[in-house]
Design a protein around this motif. Structure first.
Motif, mmCIF file in Angstrom:
data_model
loop_
_atom_site.group_PDB
_atom_site.id
_atom_site.type_symbol
_atom_site.label_atom_id
_atom_site.label_comp_id
_atom_site.label_asym_id
_atom_site.label_seq_id
_atom_site.Cartn_x
_atom_site.Cartn_y
_atom_site.Cartn_z
ATOM 1 N N ALA A 57 0.814 -1.213 0.000
ATOM 2 C CA ALA A 57 0.000 0.000 0.000
ATOM 3 C C ALA A 57 0.848 1.264 0.000
ATOM 4 O O ALA A 57 0.339 2.347 0.311
ATOM 5 N N THR A 58 2.108 1.159 -0.346
ATOM 6 C CA THR A 58 3.028 2.293 -0.238
ATOM 7 C C THR A 58 2.527 3.507 -0.999
ATOM 8 O O THR A 58 2.489 4.624 -0.456
ATOM 9 N N HIS A 307 -14.731 9.181 0.418
ATOM 10 C CA HIS A 307 -13.808 9.639 -0.625
ATOM 11 C C HIS A 307 -12.480 8.896 -0.574
ATOM 12 O O HIS A 307 -11.864 8.658 -1.622
ATOM 13 N N ASN A 308 -12.024 8.533 0.610
ATOM 14 C CA ASN A 308 -10.779 7.773 0.709
ATOM 15 C C ASN A 308 -10.906 6.423 0.017
ATOM 16 O O ASN A 308 -9.983 5.959 -0.669
ATOM 17 N N VAL A 309 -12.047 5.770 0.204
ATOM 18 C CA VAL A 309 -12.284 4.491 -0.469
ATOM 19 C C VAL A 309 -12.320 4.707 -1.978
ATOM 20 O O VAL A 309 -11.752 3.923 -2.758
ATOM 21 N N HIS A 310 -12.979 5.775 -2.396
ATOM 22 C CA HIS A 310 -13.050 6.091 -3.830
ATOM 23 C C HIS A 310 -11.659 6.255 -4.435
ATOM 24 O O HIS A 310 -11.406 5.805 -5.555
ATOM 25 N N HIS A 311 -10.740 6.866 -3.701
ATOM 26 C CA HIS A 311 -9.395 7.088 -4.217
ATOM 27 C C HIS A 311 -8.586 5.790 -4.293
ATOM 28 O O HIS A 311 -7.587 5.742 -5.007
ATOM 29 N N ILE A 312 -8.985 4.777 -3.572
ATOM 30 C CA ILE A 312 -8.230 3.522 -3.545
ATOM 31 C C ILE A 312 -8.774 2.508 -4.548
ATOM 32 O O ILE A 312 -8.018 1.813 -5.223
ATOM 33 N N VAL A 313 -10.099 2.401 -4.643
ATOM 34 C CA VAL A 313 -10.726 1.412 -5.537
ATOM 35 C C VAL A 313 -11.574 2.131 -6.585
ATOM 36 O O VAL A 313 -12.722 1.792 -6.827
ATOM 37 N N PHE A 464 -0.730 1.431 -8.753
ATOM 38 C CA PHE A 464 -1.615 2.514 -8.350
ATOM 39 C C PHE A 464 -1.696 3.618 -9.407
ATOM 40 O O PHE A 464 -2.806 4.023 -9.796
ATOM 41 N N PRO A 465 -0.579 4.142 -9.924
ATOM 42 C CA PRO A 465 -0.697 5.223 -10.912
ATOM 43 C C PRO A 465 -1.409 4.799 -12.187
ATOM 44 O O PRO A 465 -2.201 5.574 -12.734
ATOM 45 N N GLN A 466 -1.164 3.580 -12.665
ATOM 46 C CA GLN A 466 -1.849 3.161 -13.888
ATOM 47 C C GLN A 466 -3.340 3.042 -13.654
ATOM 48 O O GLN A 466 -4.155 3.454 -14.491
ATOM 49 N N LYS A 467 -3.726 2.500 -12.505
ATOM 50 C CA LYS A 467 -5.156 2.345 -12.221
ATOM 51 C C LYS A 467 -5.840 3.694 -12.131
ATOM 52 O O LYS A 467 -6.964 3.873 -12.619
ATOM 53 N N PHE A 490 -9.214 18.720 -13.001
ATOM 54 C CA PHE A 490 -7.924 18.029 -13.066
ATOM 55 C C PHE A 490 -7.963 16.745 -12.225
ATOM 56 O O PHE A 490 -7.078 16.488 -11.416
ATOM 57 N N GLN A 491 -8.990 15.940 -12.428
ATOM 58 C CA GLN A 491 -9.190 14.773 -11.584
ATOM 59 C C GLN A 491 -8.103 13.717 -11.748
ATOM 60 O O GLN A 491 -7.715 13.060 -10.783
ATOM 61 N N ALA A 492 -7.610 13.540 -12.967
ATOM 62 C CA ALA A 492 -6.554 12.539 -13.167
ATOM 63 C C ALA A 492 -5.304 12.936 -12.386
ATOM 64 O O ALA A 492 -4.679 12.104 -11.718
ATOM 65 N N VAL A 493 -4.946 14.212 -12.451
ATOM 66 C CA VAL A 493 -3.800 14.707 -11.686
ATOM 67 C C VAL A 493 -4.078 14.579 -10.192
ATOM 68 O O VAL A 493 -3.221 14.145 -9.411
ATOM 69 N N HIS A 494 -5.283 14.966 -9.808
ATOM 70 C CA HIS A 494 -5.651 14.916 -8.393
ATOM 71 C C HIS A 494 -5.609 13.494 -7.849
ATOM 72 O O HIS A 494 -5.175 13.264 -6.721
ATOM 73 N N HIS A 495 -6.031 12.521 -8.625
ATOM 74 C CA HIS A 495 -6.023 11.140 -8.146
ATOM 75 C C HIS A 495 -4.606 10.611 -7.980
ATOM 76 O O HIS A 495 -4.364 9.738 -7.145
ATOM 77 N N LEU A 496 -3.687 11.107 -8.761
ATOM 78 C CA LEU A 496 -2.298 10.687 -8.603
ATOM 79 C C LEU A 496 -1.675 11.314 -7.360
ATOM 80 O O LEU A 496 -0.935 10.662 -6.622
#
Length: 565
Positions: A57-58, A307-313, A464-467, A490-496
């Protein structure tokens, strides 16, 4: 298994056995973190941790946590690993784990590690990569095994797929139409995105981490406070206009300006929820509570948990609460199977009401989103009153402050304005509807970046970044419209990099685009109008599938009634 020191090396088999015993263990920077004691107190909720069990999970931890939080995690170390970690499917996602057999226990107690040859003889209860890949042999760690010319699913996966013929597009009778479509989506993603081979994904991860270091060195994590000063001025102006029109009896106009204010305030609350303003957990949380609860009637604690769950899965139909909107919306045919939501701990029933609505969801999209805020009130109260908020730990008092905030909001908004300041029922209705509909573009912005993107599960081997880049898209707009989108474009940037202040995301976007070109990951970006068209097209396609599914069910039911089995 005997106790070990915090510097002892654990094998994957030992970790599997510990998870089988109910331990909450994940890998962080080469160390095993045992989070059982922390689980009930995690300010971001227990679900986000549970999705990391058995995984490295790093990158997820680094993306979502401050340096101070990561330092505190060191006290939960129980040992370390050597070499590249191969992820398990977490129990919350359906992964199954074996306890140690007596003979294994005695052997492992007397050794620190076992060889790869020895570990390969231990049949894993859940392999790490639930994917289909049309290659000569199933990829390492795949739950599919070759049987003739077919890949047969031998391990459970979130996609619930049985088999597919490698020679032709024909599938076995047991493979349903929707399973075949799921495989088509997986194959499409596998053809568009970099290989899931460990060396390829490791290269992506290393370059992603190097980019994070460059972003930090360029000061893009530093908050531009002057931008917030200007925004606070606009907040005051919007509220003043709302009150002026209210004073003169222009209730609809007053409501519209209040809705505009809520729409703008959410952007700052979003930054605070990601600890992106002062970078101090408690200070940013209080800012978020003042904005979300006191000013908007929404729980920032609920938002963090979800939102934390959304950012992970991201975009997982079974696990991501941000795309689980049955009976109103279905952005994947997999919802037709009445999936069980791991977030809500219930089956999302594809019932008669859903079967009626989903074929027309592209027509109802904006109408339903216009009333989305009412549902957020419900979810906020479920969180604050339903036992989901932490009762102990560093965030124990946040819930109480939020409850005060809720009381304050419903006093000034519900009693002070709607009940006392507006004398007529029609005026009250106009004010409430106008204010809530005027804030609804926010819901369009949030769904826009995900509803049109992939919902396929490529397994635990995907980085993680590819997903994040595969399941998220950016919205292109001129700089002068940034105030309207509030950084959510800028959601793609934000998710990274979720903790980058939104005012710095435009500068960061150029760096991310260069990163994507370097590693070969497609960067999805559409204009606002084009993005809406793509989303509506996706929803229309799912709606057509829903009609076909309903017709097939009708024909089958009729055939059975006639005895035509």
């Amino acid at each position: 298994m005997g106790s070990k020191s915090k510097d002892a090396v654990y094998t994957r088999r030992e970790v599997e056995a510990l998870i089988a015993d109910g331990r909450t263990i994940f890998v962080l920077d080469g160390y095993l973190i045992k989070a059982d004691a922390w689980l009930p107190y995690h300010p971001g909720g227990d679900k986000s941790i549970k999705h990391m069990v058995g995984r490295d999970a790093t990158d997820e931890v680094n993306a979502l946590h401050s340096t101070e939080a990561k330092e505190r995690m060191k006290s939960y170390r129980m040992g370390r690993i050597e070499g590249r970690w191969t992820n398990f499917v977490p129990p919350i996602q359906g992964g199954k784990f074996r306890k140690l057999f007596p003979e294994e226990s005695s052997e492992l107690d007397n050794t620190v590690d076992i060889s790869e040859a020895e570990e390969s003889t231990l049949e894993s209860s859940e392999e790490p990569s639930p994917i289909f890949e049309p290659v000569e042999a199933p990829p390492t760690g795949s739950p599919y095994q070759r049987k003739g010319t077919k890949l047969i699913q031998s391990q459970p996966s979130s996609a619930s797929i049985s088999s597919i013929d490698l020679d032709d597009t024909a599938v076995e009778p047991k493979l349903s139409h929707f399973d075949a479509r799921t495989l088509e989506e997986i194959e499409l993603d596998l053809s568009k995105y970099p290989s899931l081979a460990p060396e390829v994904q490791d290269d992506i991860v290393q370059k992603y981490r190097a980019l994070e270091k460059r972003i930090r060195e360029e000061g893009l994590y530093q908050c531009p406070y002057y931008a917030y000063y200007l925004e606070c001025c606009s907040y005051v102006a919007l509220f003043a206009l709302s009150m002026i029109f209210l004073r003169y009896g222009w209730y609809t106009t007053s409501g519209i300006f209040l809705g505009f204010l809520w729409h703008q305030l959410v952007f700052t609350a979003h930054d605070a929820g990601h600890i992106g303003i002062t970078h101090n957990f408690h200070v940013d949380t209080v800012i978020g509570i003042i904005i979300a609860d006191f000013c908007g009637g929404l729980s920032i604690g609920w938002w963090k948990r979800s939102h934390n769950v959304h950012h992970i899965v991201t975009n997982s139909p079974e696990h991501d609460p941000d795309i689980e909107h049955l009976p109103f919306f279905a952005i994947s045919h997999r919802f037709f199977k009445s999936l069980r939501s791991s977030y809500y701990d219930r089956v999302m029933a594809y019932d008669g009401f859903a079967r009626f609505l989903i074929p027309y969801q592209h027509f109802l999209y904006y109408i339903i989103l216009a009333f989305g805020r009412f549902n957020l009130y419900r979810l906020s109260f479920e969180y604050l009153l339903g036992g989901q908020a932490p009762r102990k730990g560093p965030a124990w008092w946040h819930r109480w402050l939020e409850l005060v905030g809720q009381a304050f909001f419903w006093t000034w908004f519900g009693y002070g304005i709607v009940y006392k300041a507006i004398p007529t029922t029609s005026g009250r209705l106009a004010f409430v509807l106008a204010s809530h509909i005027a804030s609804s573009p926010l819901h369009v912005q949030i769904t826009l970046s995900h509803f049109a993107m992939s919902t396929a599960d490529l397994g635990q081997g995907e980085s993680f970044p590819q997903k994040m880049l595969r399941t998220t898209m950016d919205v292109d707009c001129p700089r002068w419209l940034d105030f309207f989108h509030g950084g959510l474009q800028f959601q793609a940037v934000h998710h990274l990099y979720p903790r980058i202040p939104r005012h710095n995301l435009r500068r960061t976007q150029n760096l991310v685009i260069d990163f994507c070109k370097d590693v070969g990951i497609p960067y999805a970006i559409y204009g606002f109008a084009r993005g809406n068209g793509v989303v509506l097209g996706r929803m229309a396609d799912i709606g057509r599938q829903a009609k076909i599914f309903a017709e097939c069910q009708r024909v089958v039911a009729t055939s059975e009634d006639l005895g035509m089995h």
